[in-house]
Motif scaffolding. Sequence first.
Motif, PDB file in Angstrom:
ATOM      1  N   ARG A 157     -29.750   2.648   7.900  1.00  0.00           N
ATOM      2  CA  ARG A 157     -28.539   3.274   8.234  1.00  0.00           C
ATOM      3  C   ARG A 157     -28.556   4.755   8.836  1.00  0.00           C
ATOM      4  NH1 ARG A 157     -27.247   1.186   2.855  1.00  0.00           N
ATOM      5  NH2 ARG A 157     -26.870  -1.020   3.019  1.00  0.00           N
ATOM      6  N   THR A 158     -29.547   5.742   7.927  1.00  0.00           N
ATOM      7  CA  THR A 158     -29.830   7.103   8.411  1.00  0.00           C
ATOM      8  C   THR A 158     -29.978   7.194   9.911  1.00  0.00           C
ATOM      9  OG1 THR A 158     -30.080   7.663   6.328  1.00  0.00           O
ATOM     10  CG2 THR A 158     -30.718   9.111   7.942  1.00  0.00           C
ATOM     11  N   GLU A 161     -27.530   6.009  12.517  1.00  0.00           N
ATOM     12  CA  GLU A 161     -26.568   7.153  12.839  1.00  0.00           C
ATOM     13  C   GLU A 161     -26.988   8.195  13.751  1.00  0.00           C
ATOM     14  OE1 GLU A 161     -23.120   9.651  10.251  1.00  0.00           O
ATOM     15  OE2 GLU A 161     -24.695   8.256   9.105  1.00  0.00           O
ATOM     16  N   LEU A 167     -20.253   4.902  14.601  1.00  0.00           N
ATOM     17  CA  LEU A 167     -19.942   3.516  14.817  1.00  0.00           C
ATOM     18  C   LEU A 167     -19.361   2.759  16.014  1.00  0.00           C
ATOM     19  CD1 LEU A 167     -18.898   3.142  10.964  1.00  0.00           C
ATOM     20  CD2 LEU A 167     -20.884   2.094  12.065  1.00  0.00           C
ATOM     21  N   TYR A 183     -18.485  -3.325  12.680  1.00  0.00           N
ATOM     22  CA  TYR A 183     -18.601  -2.735  11.472  1.00  0.00           C
ATOM     23  C   TYR A 183     -17.639  -1.346  11.375  1.00  0.00           C
ATOM     24  CZ  TYR A 183     -23.006  -5.272  11.268  1.00  0.00           C
ATOM     25  OH  TYR A 183     -24.120  -6.269  11.250  1.00  0.00           O
ATOM     26  N   TRP A 186     -20.648   2.586   7.918  1.00  0.00           N
ATOM     27  CA  TRP A 186     -22.143   2.335   7.940  1.00  0.00           C
ATOM     28  C   TRP A 186     -22.671   1.556   6.794  1.00  0.00           C
ATOM     29  CZ3 TRP A 186     -24.419   3.817  12.147  1.00  0.00           C
ATOM     30  CH2 TRP A 186     -23.757   4.799  12.859  1.00  0.00           C
ATOM     31  N   ILE A 189     -23.876  -2.180   7.024  1.00  0.00           N
ATOM     32  CA  ILE A 189     -25.055  -2.586   7.984  1.00  0.00           C
ATOM     33  C   ILE A 189     -26.179  -2.884   6.955  1.00  0.00           C
ATOM     34  CG2 ILE A 189     -26.750  -2.060   9.620  1.00  0.00           C
ATOM     35  CD1 ILE A 189     -24.372  -0.210  10.978  1.00  0.00           C
ATOM     36  N   HIS A 203     -28.928  -5.898  16.953  1.00  0.00           N
ATOM     37  CA  HIS A 203     -29.522  -5.403  15.459  1.00  0.00           C
ATOM     38  C   HIS A 203     -30.910  -5.627  15.173  1.00  0.00           C
ATOM     39  CE1 HIS A 203     -28.445  -6.454  10.982  1.00  0.00           C
ATOM     40  NE2 HIS A 203     -29.153  -5.354  11.038  1.00  0.00           N
TER      41      HIS A 203
END
Length: 635
Positions: A157-158, A161, A167, A183, A186, A189, A203
């Motif tokens: 996730r980090t 981002e 998002l 989504y 965060w 995910i 993804h």
Amino acid sequence: MFYGGDYNPEQWPEEVQEEDVALMREAGVTAVTVGVFAWSRLEPSEGEYDFAWLDRVLDRLHDGGIEVVLATPTASPPPWFTLAHPAGLPVNADGVRLTHGSRDTYCVSSPEYRAAALRIAGELGRRYARHPALAMWHVHNEYGTDCRCDLTAAAFRTWLEKRHGSLAALNEAWTTAFWSQRYSDWAQIMPPRATQYLPNPAHVLDFRRFLSDSFLDAFVSQRDLLRTFDPSIPITTNFVQGDWVSVDHARWAEEVDLVAVDHYPDSAGMSAEEQTAFAGDLARSWGGGRWLLMETAPNLIYTPGRMHAKEPGRMIRHSLGYVARGSAGAMYFQWRQPLGGAELFHSAMVPHAGPDSPVFREAVSLGRILENLPPLGDPPRSEVAVTWDAQSWWALQGAGLPSADIDYAAAVRQAHRALYRAGVPTDFVFPGLPLDLDPYRMVVAPHLYLVSDRAADAFQQFVAAGGHLVTGALSGIAEPSTRVIPGGYPGAFREASGVRVTEWHPLDPATPIALDDGSAAHGWSERVELAGATAWARYAGGVLDGEPAITRQEFGRGVFWYVSAGLDDESWRRLLGVVAAEAGVSPLVPDLPPGVEAIRRGSLLFLLNHSSSEFRGIAAGSFAVVEGQGWKALR
């Protein structure tokens, strides 16, 4: 020249180690890799270290005139680590946490694993950075272990981002409007895990990109720590290929001091030599001309289901093939065949039979050959390149594609094989990086599925400036996000190619497809509309009878070729021969018979006779090295 292999003295008593050094000197070994899988011996319990045995090993090797490539053993955490830190074990796509019992039982996102890895690397650096035997650091081994645990989820996730920024941008790139996947936080995910039906391809692709970056961060952290002890010692890690490996090696190449590659051909036939050429050309292109064969099998070829013993002379020819293509030597896995363990029958320079064996005698011969080679220059830049794009490869491994038989790596290998059989030296170029196509007259881009605007512009400018570009099926289809470029295929190349593909017609791979120029194809065909290009060949028979199959468009001062059919090897060789002739590209040595290979490095011409017949004084299964620029020098 690095000549030797992985050495595992921790598996043997001192008297065997003494014999090892004597045998290494007999074989002309110059360097060995030590410590790759020795973590449990070096750190028998957390924070307790035993370096006395390694001190003796390095001193003994140095006294014998043998240099050391010292590895950090972080690919194989010891049992105490996984018992104390179970969260450091990997979780597979089914959500099952794996147990200790093999190598590669680690999660690269685990803080405990990363801390333990840095601790052992730091201890090795402090103790051995100034040891006179040390020639190079070898960090880890074959990065590529996949984990999908909750720690990985948080790190993913980090990373997302940072990559997408918001998002909203991620939802757009991933087309999450499809199947109600939008989504709104965060935290929603996860890494791609087993799911009900087809996963989101964007993804899955982003997760593989994340893994590559995570592995690279782990490598860089060890590399930077080791540099603090002595910045003059070069540092590398060994690249390994496979459809399971989520490492973009082209991007990694600039982070190592010397590209090092592990390569194991998997065919008993002539394709082993073709695979050797492919791997050497790819590694040379990653390394900018110079690289190192870090691992290969000395006397076995691992074909599916069995181990094939190399014929006499084949170990030498394969090794010289790598060296001729820019390798700084020939290293093997491994020096001495183990008496137990999971790879007890893995190939070795000293087999279970001992030094009185064909493989050791050939190793001695190879050592003398390498020692007596004249000075090696750099391989010249080729005039032809083939594209290699790990991210297109990963994207074409996804679900929901029009055929289960799509194979990116096979398509690239086929293009390279056609050029290899024609005797045309070949580089690789990497569309995911800034492209410099100026040195090339001809570029072949098979299955280049993902194409950025920057790469599309570089290819278009290449053709407009006089280059000859060959591409075709499954190329130019999507943006790097995997979103399809609308308007007809090959979206990114429509203008330069002068074609518009409206339908794909995948077939059973065994289904023959005929073209009116005599070419043979199978497995793939397309409905192609001409939009400025002319038909070089048309389909003959079937639903596409009379429709364009291979097209040619003059664009600027160059030519764009589009190949819509799944050509067989001979048809590819003939077509690329036509393109090469138009581009002004010639074989390195014209009219070589099948099975004879010519490679130039600096002022040396390597001639490898893989055939069963003598050729120009070169015995079957043998080689010659010719100094100077002329073929006549062989006489």
